[in-house]
Design a protein around this motif. Structure first.
Motif, PDB file in Angstrom:
ATOM      1  N   SER A  28       0.878  -1.152   0.000  1.00 45.65           N
ATOM      2  CA  SER A  28       0.000   0.000   0.000  1.00 45.65           C
ATOM      3  C   SER A  28       0.917   1.202   0.000  1.00 45.65           C
ATOM      4  CB  SER A  28      -0.892   0.000   1.244  1.00 45.65           C
ATOM      5  OG  SER A  28      -0.120   0.208   2.399  1.00 45.65           O
ATOM      6  N   GLU A  29       0.403   2.393   0.191  1.00 43.19           N
ATOM      7  CA  GLU A  29       1.249   3.571   0.112  1.00 43.19           C
ATOM      8  C   GLU A  29       2.289   3.616   1.224  1.00 43.19           C
ATOM      9  OE1 GLU A  29      -1.168   6.974  -2.340  1.00 43.19           O
ATOM     10  OE2 GLU A  29      -0.917   7.169  -0.175  1.00 43.19           O
ATOM     11  N   VAL A  30       2.004   3.069   2.378  1.00 39.62           N
ATOM     12  CA  VAL A  30       2.929   3.215   3.497  1.00 39.62           C
ATOM     13  C   VAL A  30       3.383   1.893   4.099  1.00 39.62           C
ATOM     14  CG1 VAL A  30       2.099   5.499   4.106  1.00 39.62           C
ATOM     15  CG2 VAL A  30       0.986   3.505   5.093  1.00 39.62           C
ATOM     16  N   ASN A  31       2.817   0.770   3.701  1.00 44.16           N
ATOM     17  CA  ASN A  31       3.206  -0.525   4.262  1.00 44.16           C
ATOM     18  C   ASN A  31       4.197  -1.221   3.335  1.00 44.16           C
ATOM     19  OD1 ASN A  31       1.501  -0.299   6.513  1.00 44.16           O
ATOM     20  ND2 ASN A  31      -0.251  -0.946   5.276  1.00 44.16           N
ATOM     21  N   ILE A  32       5.223  -1.806   3.918  1.00 44.02           N
ATOM     22  CA  ILE A  32       6.249  -2.467   3.116  1.00 44.02           C
ATOM     23  C   ILE A  32       6.441  -3.905   3.591  1.00 44.02           C
ATOM     24  CG2 ILE A  32       7.486  -0.339   2.528  1.00 44.02           C
ATOM     25  CD1 ILE A  32       9.435  -1.021   4.803  1.00 44.02           C
ATOM     26  N   THR A  33       6.671  -4.793   2.651  1.00 44.60           N
ATOM     27  CA  THR A  33       7.011  -6.176   2.959  1.00 44.60           C
ATOM     28  C   THR A  33       8.071  -6.640   1.966  1.00 44.60           C
ATOM     29  OG1 THR A  33       5.245  -7.021   1.520  1.00 44.60           O
ATOM     30  CG2 THR A  33       4.714  -6.757   3.852  1.00 44.60           C
ATOM     31  N   PRO A  34       8.978  -7.509   2.379  1.00 45.20           N
ATOM     32  CA  PRO A  34      10.016  -7.981   1.452  1.00 45.20           C
ATOM     33  C   PRO A  34       9.438  -8.923   0.400  1.00 45.20           C
ATOM     34  CG  PRO A  34      10.172  -9.137   3.536  1.00 45.20           C
ATOM     35  CD  PRO A  34       9.142  -8.056   3.736  1.00 45.20           C
ATOM     36  N   HIS A  35      10.009  -8.861  -0.767  1.00 48.41           N
ATOM     37  CA  HIS A  35       9.601  -9.786  -1.823  1.00 48.41           C
ATOM     38  C   HIS A  35      10.318 -11.119  -1.626  1.00 48.41           C
ATOM     39  CE1 HIS A  35       8.262 -11.159  -5.751  1.00 48.41           C
ATOM     40  NE2 HIS A  35       9.503 -11.582  -5.958  1.00 48.41           N
ATOM     41  N   ARG A  36       9.584 -12.195  -1.693  1.00 51.06           N
ATOM     42  CA  ARG A  36      10.189 -13.525  -1.526  1.00 51.06           C
ATOM     43  C   ARG A  36      10.949 -13.907  -2.793  1.00 51.06           C
ATOM     44  NH1 ARG A  36       6.669 -18.325   0.960  1.00 51.06           N
ATOM     45  NH2 ARG A  36       6.796 -16.802   2.674  1.00 51.06           N
ATOM     46  N   ILE A  37      12.209 -14.248  -2.626  1.00 52.95           N
ATOM     47  CA  ILE A  37      13.090 -14.529  -3.763  1.00 52.95           C
ATOM     48  C   ILE A  37      12.842 -15.922  -4.321  1.00 52.95           C
ATOM     49  CG2 ILE A  37      15.495 -14.783  -4.498  1.00 52.95           C
ATOM     50  CD1 ILE A  37      14.671 -11.923  -3.904  1.00 52.95           C
ATOM     51  N   ASN A  38      12.722 -16.002  -5.634  1.00 49.93           N
ATOM     52  CA  ASN A  38      12.705 -17.279  -6.338  1.00 49.93           C
ATOM     53  C   ASN A  38      14.145 -17.595  -6.733  1.00 49.93           C
ATOM     54  OD1 ASN A  38      12.782 -18.897  -8.934  1.00 49.93           O
ATOM     55  ND2 ASN A  38      10.602 -19.097  -8.434  1.00 49.93           N
ATOM     56  N   LEU A  39      14.683 -18.695  -6.234  1.00 49.49           N
ATOM     57  CA  LEU A  39      16.108 -18.975  -6.415  1.00 49.49           C
ATOM     58  C   LEU A  39      16.500 -19.141  -7.879  1.00 49.49           C
ATOM     59  CD1 LEU A  39      16.802 -21.388  -3.417  1.00 49.49           C
ATOM     60  CD2 LEU A  39      17.273 -18.932  -3.598  1.00 49.49           C
ATOM     61  N   GLN A  40      15.636 -19.755  -8.665  1.00 49.64           N
ATOM     62  CA  GLN A  40      15.955 -19.946 -10.088  1.00 49.64           C
ATOM     63  C   GLN A  40      16.016 -18.593 -10.808  1.00 49.64           C
ATOM     64  OE1 GLN A  40      13.188 -22.449 -12.187  1.00 49.64           O
ATOM     65  NE2 GLN A  40      14.337 -22.392 -14.109  1.00 49.64           N
ATOM     66  N   ALA A  41      15.054 -17.746 -10.535  1.00 48.86           N
ATOM     67  CA  ALA A  41      15.051 -16.413 -11.146  1.00 48.86           C
ATOM     68  C   ALA A  41      16.207 -15.579 -10.613  1.00 48.86           C
ATOM     69  CB  ALA A  41      13.719 -15.719 -10.870  1.00 48.86           C
ATOM     70  N   ASP A  42      16.486 -15.717  -9.335  1.00 48.80           N
ATOM     71  CA  ASP A  42      17.555 -14.929  -8.729  1.00 48.80           C
ATOM     72  C   ASP A  42      18.912 -15.279  -9.312  1.00 48.80           C
ATOM     73  OD1 ASP A  42      18.339 -12.998  -6.575  1.00 48.80           O
ATOM     74  OD2 ASP A  42      19.514 -14.731  -5.911  1.00 48.80           O
ATOM     75  N   SER A  43      19.104 -16.539  -9.688  1.00 48.58           N
ATOM     76  CA  SER A  43      20.362 -16.941 -10.309  1.00 48.58           C
ATOM     77  C   SER A  43      20.584 -16.175 -11.620  1.00 48.58           C
ATOM     78  CB  SER A  43      20.347 -18.451 -10.576  1.00 48.58           C
ATOM     79  OG  SER A  43      21.513 -18.844 -11.289  1.00 48.58           O
ATOM     80  N   LEU A  44      19.532 -16.006 -12.396  1.00 48.30           N
ATOM     81  CA  LEU A  44      19.627 -15.243 -13.644  1.00 48.30           C
ATOM     82  C   LEU A  44      19.883 -13.763 -13.351  1.00 48.30           C
ATOM     83  CD1 LEU A  44      16.613 -16.975 -15.383  1.00 48.30           C
ATOM     84  CD2 LEU A  44      18.995 -17.127 -16.148  1.00 48.30           C
ATOM     85  N   TYR A  45      19.208 -13.255 -12.343  1.00 46.23           N
ATOM     86  CA  TYR A  45      19.398 -11.856 -11.943  1.00 46.23           C
ATOM     87  C   TYR A  45      20.839 -11.613 -11.503  1.00 46.23           C
ATOM     88  CZ  TYR A  45      19.066  -7.721  -8.933  1.00 46.23           C
ATOM     89  OH  TYR A  45      19.267  -6.510  -8.320  1.00 46.23           O
ATOM     90  N   GLN A  46      21.392 -12.520 -10.727  1.00 48.39           N
ATOM     91  CA  GLN A  46      22.769 -12.357 -10.262  1.00 48.39           C
ATOM     92  C   GLN A  46      23.759 -12.398 -11.424  1.00 48.39           C
ATOM     93  OE1 GLN A  46      23.562 -11.371  -7.339  1.00 48.39           O
ATOM     94  NE2 GLN A  46      21.506 -11.598  -6.449  1.00 48.39           N
ATOM     95  N   GLN A  47      23.463 -13.196 -12.439  1.00 52.66           N
ATOM     96  CA  GLN A  47      24.320 -13.210 -13.626  1.00 52.66           C
ATOM     97  C   GLN A  47      24.275 -11.851 -14.332  1.00 52.66           C
ATOM     98  OE1 GLN A  47      24.250 -16.908 -16.155  1.00 52.66           O
ATOM     99  NE2 GLN A  47      22.662 -17.559 -14.697  1.00 52.66           N
ATOM    100  N   ALA A  48      23.085 -11.252 -14.377  1.00 50.43           N
ATOM    101  CA  ALA A  48      22.955  -9.925 -14.983  1.00 50.43           C
ATOM    102  C   ALA A  48      23.744  -8.895 -14.196  1.00 50.43           C
ATOM    103  CB  ALA A  48      21.478  -9.531 -15.058  1.00 50.43           C
ATOM    104  N   ILE A  49      23.652  -8.949 -12.877  1.00 54.59           N
ATOM    105  CA  ILE A  49      24.355  -7.990 -12.034  1.00 54.59           C
ATOM    106  C   ILE A  49      25.872  -8.145 -12.183  1.00 54.59           C
ATOM    107  CG2 ILE A  49      24.827  -7.302  -9.650  1.00 54.59           C
ATOM    108  CD1 ILE A  49      22.128  -6.377 -10.731  1.00 54.59           C
ATOM    109  N   ALA A  50      26.341  -9.381 -12.199  1.00 58.29           N
ATOM    110  CA  ALA A  50      27.779  -9.628 -12.353  1.00 58.29           C
ATOM    111  C   ALA A  50      28.285  -9.077 -13.681  1.00 58.29           C
ATOM    112  CB  ALA A  50      28.065 -11.128 -12.246  1.00 58.29           C
ATOM    113  N   LEU A  51      27.506  -9.254 -14.735  1.00 54.26           N
ATOM    114  CA  LEU A  51      27.903  -8.738 -16.043  1.00 54.26           C
ATOM    115  C   LEU A  51      27.890  -7.217 -16.054  1.00 54.26           C
ATOM    116  CD1 LEU A  51      28.685  -9.361 -18.940  1.00 54.26           C
ATOM    117  CD2 LEU A  51      26.247  -9.558 -19.496  1.00 54.26           C
ATOM    118  N   MET A  52      26.896  -6.635 -15.408  1.00 55.89           N
ATOM    119  CA  MET A  52      26.834  -5.174 -15.309  1.00 55.89           C
ATOM    120  C   MET A  52      28.064  -4.611 -14.624  1.00 55.89           C
ATOM    121  SD  MET A  52      22.892  -4.395 -14.194  1.00 55.89           S
ATOM    122  CE  MET A  52      23.378  -2.772 -13.603  1.00 55.89           C
ATOM    123  N   GLU A  53      28.536  -5.298 -13.606  1.00 58.13           N
ATOM    124  CA  GLU A  53      29.657  -4.799 -12.819  1.00 58.13           C
ATOM    125  C   GLU A  53      31.006  -4.979 -13.525  1.00 58.13           C
ATOM    126  OE1 GLU A  53      29.222  -6.904  -9.176  1.00 58.13           O
ATOM    127  OE2 GLU A  53      27.675  -5.556  -8.392  1.00 58.13           O
TER     128      GLU A  53
END
Length: 232
Positions: A28-53
């Motif tokens: 909502s506008e003021v309530n926050i909750t962490p997003h639950r990480i999907n490990l398979q998707a996160d592996s692809l995301y980490q590859q993107a981040i490593a390449l960016m760096e």
């Protein structure tokens, strides 16, 4: 196009909150909750981040986007996947595409205070002033909620300051109480000295210039833009 400099300038504010580890999802506008990480998707995301760096060329950026697209197929609600993709597109001068991706994230409620701030920058660069004003206001609310939970987060504090400055259309409000900020974050003085010289409106101006450079194949002198960012 000089991707290394573009990456540094466009991410100088968001990278601080990323380092602080305050990734949250809007419920909502003021309530926050962490997003639950999907490990398979996160592996692809980490590859993107490593390449960016490690690489700063257009081909690498496009490969990063393909990694992020694959991650989004698996997890379509992770704010980082949309936000990083939008950032890469904006660095490439693809402002309309970046704006579309970040707007799509809002529609899916896959958004954080950090990426609402980024959305506001993109909207402001497109002269969507009403929409940008709204995004900066919502970003500020979410970031203030983050600060209540993580009061020692310099990243959230800086972005909240920048969002407020742009929301009120006054660069002079950004990190105005510098002595108080130094006392609050005594172990982060170097970062504070670097960031406080960045004027929030200069980020909007830079995105516009990169977009025009890409559209008309103009090579702007980005070194002068660095100086302008620090002086304004």
């Amino acid at each position: 196009m000089r991707p290394k400099k573009l990456s540094l300038l466009l991410t100088i504010l968001p990278m601080i909150i990323t380092a602080a580890g305050c990734h949250t999802r809007q419920e909502s506008e003021v309530n926050i909750t962490p997003h639950r990480i999907n490990l398979q998707a996160d592996s692809l995301y980490q590859q993107a981040i490593a390449l960016m760096e490690s690489s700063y060329d257009v081909d690498s950026a496009q490969k990063c986007i393909r990694f992020l697209d694959s991650a989004l197929v698996i997890d379509s609600l992770n704010p980082d996947y949309y936000g990083v993709k939008a950032k890469l597109l904006s660095e490439m001068g693809e402002l309309d595409s970046a704006l579309y991706i970040q707007t799509l994230a809002v529609e899916k409620k896959a958004i954080t205070g950090e990426y609402l701030f980024q959305l506001g920058l993109l909207q402001a660069a497109k002269d969507m002033h009403t929409e940008a004003h709204e995004s900066f206001g919502k970003s500020k609310l979410l970031l203030q909620a983050v600060l209540k939970q993580y009061p020692d987060s310099l990243g959230a504090f800086i972005l909240a300051e920048a969002a407020n400055s742009l929301y009120q259309d006054k660069d002079s409000l950004f990190m105005r109480n510098i002595d108080e900020i130094r006392r609050r974050f005594p172990e982060r003085l170097l970062e504070i000295e670097i960031i406080r010289r960045v004027k929030p409106h200069s980020l909007v101006k830079q995105i516009k210039k990169i977009h025009i450079e890409n559209k008309y194949n103009i090579d702007f002198d980005l070194d002068s833009l660095v100086n302008e960012t620090g002086k304004q």
